[in-house]
Design a protein around this motif. Structure first.
Motif, mmCIF file in Angstrom:
data_model
loop_
_atom_site.group_PDB
_atom_site.id
_atom_site.type_symbol
_atom_site.label_atom_id
_atom_site.label_comp_id
_atom_site.label_asym_id
_atom_site.label_seq_id
_atom_site.Cartn_x
_atom_site.Cartn_y
_atom_site.Cartn_z
ATOM 1 N N PHE A 44 0.842 -1.200 0.000
ATOM 2 C CA PHE A 44 0.000 0.000 0.000
ATOM 3 C C PHE A 44 0.878 1.251 0.000
ATOM 4 C CE2 PHE A 44 -1.981 3.563 2.107
ATOM 5 C CZ PHE A 44 -3.134 3.713 1.352
ATOM 6 N N ILE A 45 1.862 1.264 0.887
ATOM 7 C CA ILE A 45 2.721 2.452 1.011
ATOM 8 C C ILE A 45 3.489 2.689 -0.293
ATOM 9 C CG2 ILE A 45 4.716 3.431 2.219
ATOM 10 C CD1 ILE A 45 3.713 1.979 4.754
ATOM 11 N N ALA A 46 4.105 1.618 -0.794
ATOM 12 C CA ALA A 46 4.936 1.784 -2.000
ATOM 13 C C ALA A 46 4.094 2.294 -3.167
ATOM 14 C CB ALA A 46 5.588 0.455 -2.356
ATOM 15 N N ARG A 47 2.911 1.734 -3.324
ATOM 16 C CA ARG A 47 2.094 2.114 -4.476
ATOM 17 C C ARG A 47 1.468 3.503 -4.290
ATOM 18 N NH1 ARG A 47 -0.043 -4.023 -6.049
ATOM 19 N NH2 ARG A 47 2.058 -4.887 -5.843
ATOM 20 N N ALA A 48 1.122 3.839 -3.057
ATOM 21 C CA ALA A 48 0.601 5.193 -2.811
ATOM 22 C C ALA A 48 1.694 6.214 -3.119
ATOM 23 C CB ALA A 48 0.125 5.318 -1.374
ATOM 24 N N GLU A 49 2.909 5.908 -2.684
ATOM 25 C CA GLU A 49 4.008 6.846 -2.928
ATOM 26 C C GLU A 49 4.328 6.963 -4.417
ATOM 27 O OE1 GLU A 49 6.329 6.724 1.381
ATOM 28 O OE2 GLU A 49 7.052 5.417 -0.236
ATOM 29 N N SER A 50 4.158 5.865 -5.137
ATOM 30 C CA SER A 50 4.437 5.925 -6.575
ATOM 31 C C SER A 50 3.422 6.831 -7.294
ATOM 32 C CB SER A 50 4.445 4.524 -7.186
ATOM 33 O OG SER A 50 3.116 4.068 -7.354
ATOM 34 N N LEU A 51 2.301 7.081 -6.645
ATOM 35 C CA LEU A 51 1.297 8.004 -7.214
ATOM 36 C C LEU A 51 1.401 9.384 -6.569
ATOM 37 C CD1 LEU A 51 -1.659 5.468 -7.198
ATOM 38 C CD2 LEU A 51 -0.369 6.229 -9.185
ATOM 39 N N GLN A 52 2.554 9.665 -5.969
ATOM 40 C CA GLN A 52 2.848 10.977 -5.384
ATOM 41 C C GLN A 52 2.044 11.306 -4.134
ATOM 42 O OE1 GLN A 52 2.678 10.922 -9.022
ATOM 43 N NE2 GLN A 52 4.876 10.614 -8.891
ATOM 44 N N SER A 53 1.432 10.297 -3.499
ATOM 45 C CA SER A 53 0.929 10.530 -2.151
ATOM 46 C C SER A 53 2.132 10.452 -1.233
ATOM 47 C CB SER A 53 -0.064 9.438 -1.738
ATOM 48 O OG SER A 53 -1.240 9.510 -2.505
ATOM 49 N N THR A 54 2.054 11.110 -0.083
ATOM 50 C CA THR A 54 3.108 10.909 0.922
ATOM 51 C C THR A 54 2.476 10.154 2.080
ATOM 52 O OG1 THR A 54 2.615 13.103 1.796
ATOM 53 C CG2 THR A 54 4.502 12.916 0.295
ATOM 54 N N VAL A 55 3.289 9.414 2.798
ATOM 55 C CA VAL A 55 2.747 8.518 3.819
ATOM 56 C C VAL A 55 3.531 8.670 5.114
ATOM 57 C CG1 VAL A 55 2.141 6.124 4.381
ATOM 58 C CG2 VAL A 55 2.156 6.869 1.993
ATOM 59 N N VAL A 68 0.317 15.493 11.995
ATOM 60 C CA VAL A 68 -0.168 16.524 11.070
ATOM 61 C C VAL A 68 0.698 17.770 11.206
ATOM 62 C CG1 VAL A 68 -2.079 18.113 10.566
ATOM 63 C CG2 VAL A 68 -2.548 15.682 10.975
ATOM 64 N N ALA A 69 0.945 18.168 12.452
ATOM 65 C CA ALA A 69 1.748 19.368 12.701
ATOM 66 C C ALA A 69 3.142 19.209 12.092
ATOM 67 C CB ALA A 69 1.846 19.622 14.202
ATOM 68 N N GLU A 70 3.684 18.046 12.267
ATOM 69 C CA GLU A 70 5.031 17.773 11.730
ATOM 70 C C GLU A 70 5.044 17.901 10.203
ATOM 71 O OE1 GLU A 70 8.012 13.959 11.607
ATOM 72 O OE2 GLU A 70 6.535 14.051 13.227
ATOM 73 N N TYR A 71 4.016 17.335 9.575
ATOM 74 C CA TYR A 71 3.915 17.400 8.118
ATOM 75 C C TYR A 71 3.790 18.858 7.652
ATOM 76 C CZ TYR A 71 1.843 17.075 3.462
ATOM 77 O OH TYR A 71 1.568 17.243 2.123
ATOM 78 N N LEU A 72 2.922 19.617 8.345
ATOM 79 C CA LEU A 72 2.693 21.010 7.935
ATOM 80 C C LEU A 72 3.966 21.827 8.100
ATOM 81 C CD1 LEU A 72 -0.855 21.608 9.458
ATOM 82 C CD2 LEU A 72 -0.268 21.080 7.080
ATOM 83 N N GLN A 73 4.660 21.541 9.187
ATOM 84 C CA GLN A 73 5.932 22.214 9.453
ATOM 85 C C GLN A 73 6.912 21.955 8.311
ATOM 86 O OE1 GLN A 73 6.765 23.704 12.618
ATOM 87 N NE2 GLN A 73 8.728 24.358 11.746
ATOM 88 N N ALA A 74 7.039 20.679 7.968
ATOM 89 C CA ALA A 74 7.993 20.294 6.927
ATOM 90 C C ALA A 74 7.624 20.925 5.578
ATOM 91 C CB ALA A 74 8.046 18.775 6.804
ATOM 92 N N GLN A 75 6.332 21.037 5.315
ATOM 93 C CA GLN A 75 5.884 21.589 4.037
ATOM 94 C C GLN A 75 5.793 23.109 4.063
ATOM 95 O OE1 GLN A 75 5.029 19.750 1.197
ATOM 96 N NE2 GLN A 75 5.892 18.005 2.279
ATOM 97 N N GLY A 76 5.931 23.686 5.258
ATOM 98 C CA GLY A 76 5.787 25.139 5.374
ATOM 99 C C GLY A 76 4.350 25.591 5.139
ATOM 100 N N LEU A 77 3.406 24.794 5.642
ATOM 101 C CA LEU A 77 1.993 25.125 5.418
ATOM 102 C C LEU A 77 1.365 25.655 6.712
ATOM 103 C CD1 LEU A 77 1.019 21.925 3.395
ATOM 104 C CD2 LEU A 77 1.300 24.242 2.486
ATOM 105 N N PRO A 78 0.357 26.523 6.585
ATOM 106 C CA PRO A 78 -0.306 27.064 7.775
ATOM 107 C C PRO A 78 -1.037 25.968 8.575
ATOM 108 C CG PRO A 78 -1.388 27.820 5.762
ATOM 109 C CD PRO A 78 -0.153 27.108 5.349
ATOM 110 N N ARG A 79 -1.140 26.184 9.877
ATOM 111 C CA ARG A 79 -1.666 25.134 10.759
ATOM 112 C C ARG A 79 -3.161 25.293 11.003
ATOM 113 N NH1 ARG A 79 2.402 23.373 15.146
ATOM 114 N NH2 ARG A 79 4.215 22.970 13.847
#
Lengths: 207, 248, 490
Positions: A44-55, A68-79
């Motif tokens: 599931f993870i490998a195939r989701a990532e191959s379609l540009q989802s992140t996991v 979620v907070a960690e992901y937003l931080q890494a992406q520089g997105l508002p919380r």
């Protein structure tokens, strides 16, 4: 005679018989898969990532807001997010997030949903509509975070349908299979991520 | 093994050397070759133009000419492909269809026969040239002729095979298509020529004379008098004249 | 859509001479085929998937009336209104009535080839509504006022420069050669349309009989927008698009994206069933399906029956060398490439598209990739046969086929004609042993020479050789004794 009757009459005439009362489908095995699934989670993870989802993966539901907070931080997105009402009980505040349980408007930039099940065959998420399951949460915001329990992974699409059949009264109005962020290749066959739907799909596996 | 050689109408009229080459190769592979004198055409030109009677009547004529042989060989995947379709034209006559099924099961394209069905393996000789092989559509997709001609060319000492881009894409011949829609056919042939020439080969080689005439016709019109356009049977037969040298 | 299939040969000349188009075709035309090939490397047994897909589609067609009625009953049970239209014009009228009754002003569309058949946009626009295509390719073409040239990549014939020029003209934005910027611009332009629309019109990739659902397969997400945001949704699709069960859909979905774009699955597969739930915050309050015949039912049970298996993946055109050289517009109607060469004459009438079944070398590149195993070359041959038997081919073509067949059936005369024909051709050839012109065969010699015959015919040479080896075989003009003896005994 209505258009309906005339069309059906031509169909019957072409097939040279009246409409059958019932049609028996050939008794056969499940359709072959394109690629077998050898390990539900890993595939599931490998195939989701191959379609540009992140996991990402966390141990339990309570750990989701921090992830979620960690992901937003890494992406520089508002919380700031809109969430499905079923996620209201989580402690978003402690992770520095605001989470509003309402349908999104076009300006909302982050939508967080649960996931009915995940399909390992293609790394696909299955979400369905409902009174508390806004379809637009996974559609209008530019980032979609989907929370998926590991015990809700199935191998193939047929199993996802079977799961819906066993757990829901009837097929919901909208059943959406989501496989990565929206994309287009309509200009010069060049794949561009982020067409009309989300630009980012982040899956947080729980369990 | 008694072989009936189906020369094909194009080879008969345009390039008999392919017919003689086929005879030499079959004999070298241990066959006794007969060429029934009443053979004409497999019927494909008419059949593909929508004239079903062409397929039916010439199918019957083919049955008359070739039923008695152990195997039937033609230097063309296209014609053998048509022949393999005969049984589908006789759905209303099961006895005849059965006879045609028996017949078509022993009809082979030349290189396929030499590699997979001949009494003894062909030992090609020696040449000195680089070639690029164009896959003809019917042979490739209906009869799976792909490795057979390449195998034989690679067995030929001194022949270097260079694959062209899009070797499997149609050259634009397509029988009457090449006349009815000549401008499309010309552009398709043009691309084929360009891809072949990119390999720097001395000869463009194929297994169907229709394609070869189309490719050569375009090549010459482009002003290339040098690059050879050859049937694989011609090359292989030429090589037989020069026995292979011992490798030192 | 305006029919231009009658002028195929003229269209071809124009397309071949269009340098920009030729450059676009050769640069992007092969992309889908490459991606499909790469996708299949990861598949265990694609032939088994094709077998299943073909048999499912064949089963549906065998009982199409049954499955359509089942679909209708289930869809109605869930509150979807099902309409039937015999023609494209009728479908447009039904849709127009739905729109008027619901007080619709603004319509957003996701891609629907059936609505291209019917020319829906013009009808809605004439009725005073604004219609916005939201698939990026379709949007570009709406700005350009052009029909699609491909069923899944409608604007494949346009370069980024052409798109940028269109955007400059219509949005007043500066030119760019950055494709992501162009996509971003379209996203920005189209979002307000989605939000403001009263009605969404979509196609339907599949109808599911057991659940009364419409399935839509998209990558951009516009299909989801169009079927989620407006208060009215209408799906317009062909009657042949039905599948019995969701299990069948699973099997078909393993074929469609891989065959089309080389994706393992498209970004979004949406299965839409009925109307907004009581108390729900999104989804249309009115849901309609228009089942369009427009020539399809006539094919059932006939010799073009198998063409109705088509799931509109576009693989046949992606792999067709003719399509790749002339592009989709040359075919002159909605469906280009090999499937178009069959569907256009089948739906519109053979006399409207005489050249289309001829526009193929029968190379079978389409047949070997078709996910539902439609025997495309055989069907083109069927249409050629109809043209010939209905006297729709030019007299000289009909005459020459008959003459050729007569000769081929009379070996003696055939040998005679070949002998003198080759002599004549050799005489006409120059010292380069090439024929630069051939009377009646301009189609060949306009772009190619014809290599002259090598010498005497093979059989004449063979006969002489045999005679020299004292195996004399007399030259005959009549059927030989052996020919008579071997005469067919059934």
């Amino acid at each position: 005679m209505s258009a309906r009757d005339r069309i059906l009459e031509r169909v019957r005439a072409g097939l040279k018989r009246p409409t059958p009362v019932s049609v028996a489908r050939p008794d056969r095995s499940l359709a072959p898969m394109a690629r077998p699934v050898s390990h539900l989670l890993n595939d599931f993870i490998a195939r989701a990532e191959s379609l540009q989802s992140t996991v990402a993966q966390v141990a339990n539901l309570n750990a989701v807001p921090a992830a979620v907070a960690e992901y937003l931080q890494a992406q520089g997105l508002p919380r700031k997010s809109v969430i499905w009402p079923s996620l209201k009980a989580l402690d978003w505040f402690s992770s520095g997030l605001t989470a509003e349980a309402r349908p999104p408007v076009s300006e909302d930039r982050l939508g967080i949903t649960e996931t009915f099940c995940g399909i390992a065959e293609t790394g696909t998420l299955l979400l369905h509509s409902g009174v508390d399951h806004f379809s637009t949460t996974s559609l209008l915001p530019e980032t979609h975070i989907a929370i998926l329990r590991v015990d809700r992974l199935v191998e193939r699409m047929e199993q996802a349908f079977a799961l819906m059949q066993s757990e829901l009264d009837q097929l919901p109005r909208a059943t959406n299979f989501i496989s990565g962020p929206s994309r287009t290749a309509d200009i010069e066959q060049t794949i561009v991520i982020g067409a009309h739907g989300p630009r980012r799909v982040h899956i947080i596996l729980v369990g | 093994m008694r072989i009936g050689l189906f020369v094909t109408c194009l080879v008969d009229a345009m390039r008999p050397s392919i017919g003689f080459a086929s005879v030499s190769l079959l004999e070298a592979a241990g066959c006794e070759v007969t060429i029934p004198d009443t053979q004409t055409c497999c019927g494909q030109p008419g059949f593909n133009s929508g004239d079903r009677p062409s397929g039916i009547q010439l199918g019957l004529a083919f049955l008359r000419d070739f039923e008695g042989f152990d195997a039937i060989v033609a230097p063309s995947g296209s014609c053998i492909g048509m022949i393999h379709d005969y049984p589908t034209l006789f759905k209303d006559d099961l006895a005849l269809q059965a006879r045609l099924n028996v017949l078509t099961a022993k009809c082979y394209e030349l290189t396929d026969f030499l590699v997979n069905h001949a009494p003894k393996p062909l030992s090609p000789g020696r040449l000195s040239m680089t070639v690029s092989y164009h896959d003809s559509c019917t042979g490739l997709r209906q009869l799976e002729i792909k490795s057979q001609p390449r195998f034989l060319l690679q067995q030929t000492q001194g022949v270097e095979l260079r694959e062209m881009k899009d070797a499997e894409i149609c050259c634009g011949f397509g029988g009457s298509f090449s006349i009815k829609l000549g401008d499309i056919a010309t552009q398709m042939a043009d691309k084929k020529c360009a891809h072949a020439l990119e390999t720097g080969c001395d000869a463009i080689v194929g297994g169907d004379l229709g394609c070869l005439l189309n490719i050569e016709g375009r090549l010459r019109r482009r002003g290339d008098p040098h690059t050879q356009v050859k049937h694989v049977a011609e090359l292989l037969a030429e090589s037989l004249v020069n026995p292979q040298l011992e490798k030192s | 859509m305006k029919i231009r299939s009658e002028q195929f040969k003229g269209n071809v000349r124009k397309q071949l001479a269009d340098e920009a188009l030729q450059s676009n075709l050769s640069r992007f035309g092969g992309g889908f085929a490459d991606r499909r090939r790469d996708a299949l490397v990861k598949v265990d047994d694609f032939e088994a998937l094709r077998d299943r897909g073909a048999s499912i589609r064949a089963e549906v067609l065998e009982n199409l009336d049954y499955w359509l009625l089942k679909f209708e009953a289930e869809a109605q049970r869930r509150g979807t209104q099902v309409h039937w239209a015999e023609t494209g014009a009728e479908a447009n009228q039904i849709l127009l009535n739905i729109a008027r009754n619901a007080g619709v002003q603004r319509v957003v569309k996701s891609k629907s080839m059936v609505s291209e058949e019917s020319g829906l946009n013009e009808v809605l626009t004439e009725a005073g509504m604004t219609v916005t295509e939201t698939d990026l390719g379709e949007y570009i073409l709406q700005l350009a006022n052009e029909p699609p040239s491909h069923i899944i990549a409608p604007a494949i014939h346009k370069s980024r420069d052409e798109v940028s020029a269109l955007f400059e003209k219509h949005h007043g934005t500066p030119r760019t050669d950055d494709i992501p910027s162009l996509c971003e611009e379209a996203r920005g332009q189209l979002r307000p349309h989605f939000l403001a629309a009263d009605m969404g019109v979509s196609g339907g990739n599949f109808l599911i009989a057991e659940t009364g659902s419409v399935t839509i397969v998209t990558n951009e997400g516009n299909g989801r927008m169009v079927t989620t945001l407006p208060r009215v949704h209408v799906a317009m699709t062909g009657i042949e698009k039905v599948l019995p069960t969701l299990e069948d859909l699973s099997a078909i979905l393993r074929l469609l994206p891989r065959s089309a774009t080389g994706q393992d699955i498209t970004n979004y597969v949406s299965i839409l069933t009925g109307v907004r739930d009581e108390g729900a915050m999104d989804g249309p309050q009115e849901n309609h399906v228009i089942l369009v015949d427009n020539g399809r039912s006539r094919l059932l049970g006939g010799d073009l029956h198998d063409a109705l298996r088509c799931i509109r993946c576009g693989a046949c055109m992606n792999h067709c060398p003719v399509y790749q050289n002339i592009g989709g517009h040359a075919y002159g109607w909605v469906y280009p490439g090999p499937i178009g060469a069959i569907l256009t004459p089948a739906f519109l009438g053979l006399e409207k598209a005489l050249d289309l079944p001829q526009a193929s070398t029968l190379c079978a590149a389409c047949e070997v990739v078709c996910p539902v195993r439609i025997p495309l070359p055989d069907l083109m041959r069927v249409l050629r046969e109809k043209e010939l038997t209905q006297g729709l081919r030019p007299w000289h073509e009909r005459l020459s086929i008959r003459l050729w067949r007569w000769l081929a059936l009379h070996p003696g005369w055939y040998a005679f004609a070949a002998r003198w024909g080759t002599r004549l051709l050799r005489g006409m050839a120059g010292s380069d042993r090439l024929l630069h012109t051939l009377p009646g065969l301009d189609g060949w010699t306009e772009g190619r020479d014809m290599p002259a015959p090598q010498g005497e015919t093979f059989r004449d040479q063979w006969r002489k050789k045999q005679a020299a080896e004292r195996k004399i075989i007399p030259i005959r003009l009549d059927p030989s004794p052996s020919e008579k003896k071997a005469g067919l005994k059934k």
